[in-house]
Design an enzyme around this catalytic site. Sequence first.
Site, PDB file in Angstrom:
ATOM      1  N   GLY A  73       0.809  -1.216   0.000  1.00  0.00           N
ATOM      2  CA  GLY A  73       0.000   0.000   0.000  1.00  0.00           C
ATOM      3  C   GLY A  73       0.839   1.261   0.000  1.00  0.00           C
ATOM      4  O   GLY A  73       0.514   2.240  -0.687  1.00  0.00           O
ATOM      5  N   GLN A 180      -7.947  -0.083   3.394  1.00  0.00           N
ATOM      6  CA  GLN A 180      -8.813  -0.623   4.455  1.00  0.00           C
ATOM      7  C   GLN A 180     -10.163  -1.060   3.901  1.00  0.00           C
ATOM      8  O   GLN A 180     -10.882  -1.837   4.519  1.00  0.00           O
ATOM      9  CB  GLN A 180      -9.044   0.432   5.549  1.00  0.00           C
ATOM     10  CG  GLN A 180      -7.805   0.774   6.341  1.00  0.00           C
ATOM     11  CD  GLN A 180      -7.355  -0.350   7.263  1.00  0.00           C
ATOM     12  OE1 GLN A 180      -8.132  -1.204   7.669  1.00  0.00           O
ATOM     13  NE2 GLN A 180      -6.072  -0.363   7.592  1.00  0.00           N
ATOM     14  N   ALA A 201      -2.262  -6.600   0.213  1.00  0.00           N
ATOM     15  CA  ALA A 201      -2.796  -7.928   0.534  1.00  0.00           C
ATOM     16  C   ALA A 201      -2.865  -8.251   2.029  1.00  0.00           C
ATOM     17  O   ALA A 201      -3.701  -9.034   2.462  1.00  0.00           O
ATOM     18  CB  ALA A 201      -1.958  -8.994  -0.175  1.00  0.00           C
ATOM     19  N   THR A 238      11.909  -7.928 -10.420  1.00  0.00           N
ATOM     20  CA  THR A 238      11.419  -9.287 -10.645  1.00  0.00           C
ATOM     21  C   THR A 238      10.170  -9.523  -9.803  1.00  0.00           C
ATOM     22  O   THR A 238      10.153  -9.223  -8.609  1.00  0.00           O
ATOM     23  CB  THR A 238      12.519 -10.307 -10.278  1.00  0.00           C
ATOM     24  OG1 THR A 238      13.668  -9.997 -11.061  1.00  0.00           O
ATOM     25  CG2 THR A 238      12.079 -11.738 -10.546  1.00  0.00           C
ATOM     26  N   CYS A 328       3.803   7.607  17.351  1.00  0.00           N
ATOM     27  CA  CYS A 328       5.063   7.923  18.001  1.00  0.00           C
ATOM     28  C   CYS A 328       5.911   8.765  17.046  1.00  0.00           C
ATOM     29  O   CYS A 328       6.253   8.330  15.965  1.00  0.00           O
ATOM     30  CB  CYS A 328       5.769   6.610  18.315  1.00  0.00           C
ATOM     31  SG  CYS A 328       6.958   6.800  19.593  1.00  0.00           S
TER      32      CYS A 328
HETATM   33  C1  LIG Z   1      -5.256   3.305   4.891  1.00  0.00           C
HETATM   34  C2  LIG Z   1      -3.883   2.728   4.721  1.00  0.00           C
HETATM   35  N1  LIG Z   1      -3.108   3.181   3.727  1.00  0.00           N
HETATM   36  C3  LIG Z   1      -1.877   2.691   3.512  1.00  0.00           C
HETATM   37  C4  LIG Z   1      -1.350   1.698   4.322  1.00  0.00           C
HETATM   38  C5  LIG Z   1       0.029   1.161   4.038  1.00  0.00           C
HETATM   39  O1  LIG Z   1      -0.053  -0.127   3.469  1.00  0.00           O
HETATM   40  P1  LIG Z   1       1.193  -1.147   3.546  1.00  0.00           P
HETATM   41  O2  LIG Z   1       1.278  -1.590   4.973  1.00  0.00           O
HETATM   42  O3  LIG Z   1       0.837  -2.257   2.618  1.00  0.00           O
HETATM   43  O4  LIG Z   1       2.395  -0.401   3.102  1.00  0.00           O
HETATM   44  C6  LIG Z   1      -2.124   1.218   5.384  1.00  0.00           C
HETATM   45  C7  LIG Z   1      -1.570   0.208   6.310  1.00  0.00           C
HETATM   46  O5  LIG Z   1      -1.668   0.333   7.507  1.00  0.00           O
HETATM   47  C8  LIG Z   1      -3.421   1.743   5.585  1.00  0.00           C
HETATM   48  O6  LIG Z   1      -4.204   1.314   6.581  1.00  0.00           O
END
Ligand SMILES: Cc1ncc(COP(=O)(O)O)c(C=O)c1O
Length: 379
Positions: A73, A180, A201, A238, A328
Amino acid sequence: MKNKPLYFDYASTTKIRQEVYEAMLPYLQEEFGNPSSLYDIGIHNKKTINQCRKVIASLINAEQHEIFFCSGGTEANNWAIKGVAFAHPNKREIITTKIEHPSVLNSCQFLEKLGYKVIYLDVDAEGFINLQELEEKITPNTCLVSIMMANNEIGTIQDLEAIGGICARKGVLLHTDAIQAISHLPIDVKKLKVDLLSFSAHKFYGPKGIGCLYIRTGTKIENLIHGGNQEREKRAGTENVAYVVGMAKAIELSYQEMFTHNERERTLSELIYDRLKQAIPDIRLNGPAIGSNRLPGNLNVSFKNVDGSQLCFELNEQGICVSTGSACHSDLIEPSHVLQAIRVPDEYIKGTLRITIGKDTKVEEIEKLTQEIIKRVKK
Ligand SMILES: Cc1ncc(COP(=O)(O)O)c(C=O)c1O
């Protein structure tokens, strides 16, 4: 580790489910070929990846060639925001919200250092943006609107169809962080009129370190990762075949079970909230009321004049995993930007817990969780 923990942090990450693990296994050993190779074991894996792309595309009503695999993400969000900004050097404005994930906010802050203007939309007390304000803030210089579909802390589900309508009318690209949302809301990228959509994922019982960016055909976007010509020359490196297989299996299963899981998670959220409220009447629910505008497994609550981090540590001593409402920063524990944006009152903000439940949460676990929280908050 001691006993199996009582896990109430599904929004943070989830355990790989058995079916996903089994689907991945062959690709960690015998089926190890590089998908770019020109011999059978490579060609086989290229076909496998494309089959996974097809499965994912069909679930969100995208075309197969609009799905790009990446490392998760965070990368997908970075790519969408920086990639669109760099591809539109003459349009240097971006609109986002104050409650985005740090992977969006920090990408925007990076662009600000390069001279881009970023508008951070306010949200109301439940975390919703004002659609009229969004419309008014779009100018001919806006290159991108990036608004998350569902918030990771307080569970607010934005009206993305309306947001998509505004952006389409104004001719502005729309990105949504659906990380989410994806396993809880049926997504149709055409109906929502989104141009870019990110997901990951590990939020739906798949592996960590694999995600996806949907890029609508024709969207101008620069590459973020340069190298070989994988992913139709858009994202080098890759391919992680096993993880792609795991992600496709996980999303397929989560779509099949979405309705049942949502119903169950919503009922269990209500049960936790009702129990806590009965014992602690001045509890505060942050975000929308439990119902259709809130992620079903998300409960974000604050207790008056309580130290949420201390509570979280004490619950951990009992083997219970929950999140706080704090982040934090350089060793300082501060209330999260999301709780600040929805203006949680001072006497509550530090006493916040995020409890998120998932497909494996059991009623007996809820008994223990609520008992332990009540005991500590009431002492
Ligand atoms: C709303 C949202 N965006 C982005 C992320 C980041 O995703 P990833 O942990 O796959 O980098 C998260 C993960 O906590 C998330 O909850």
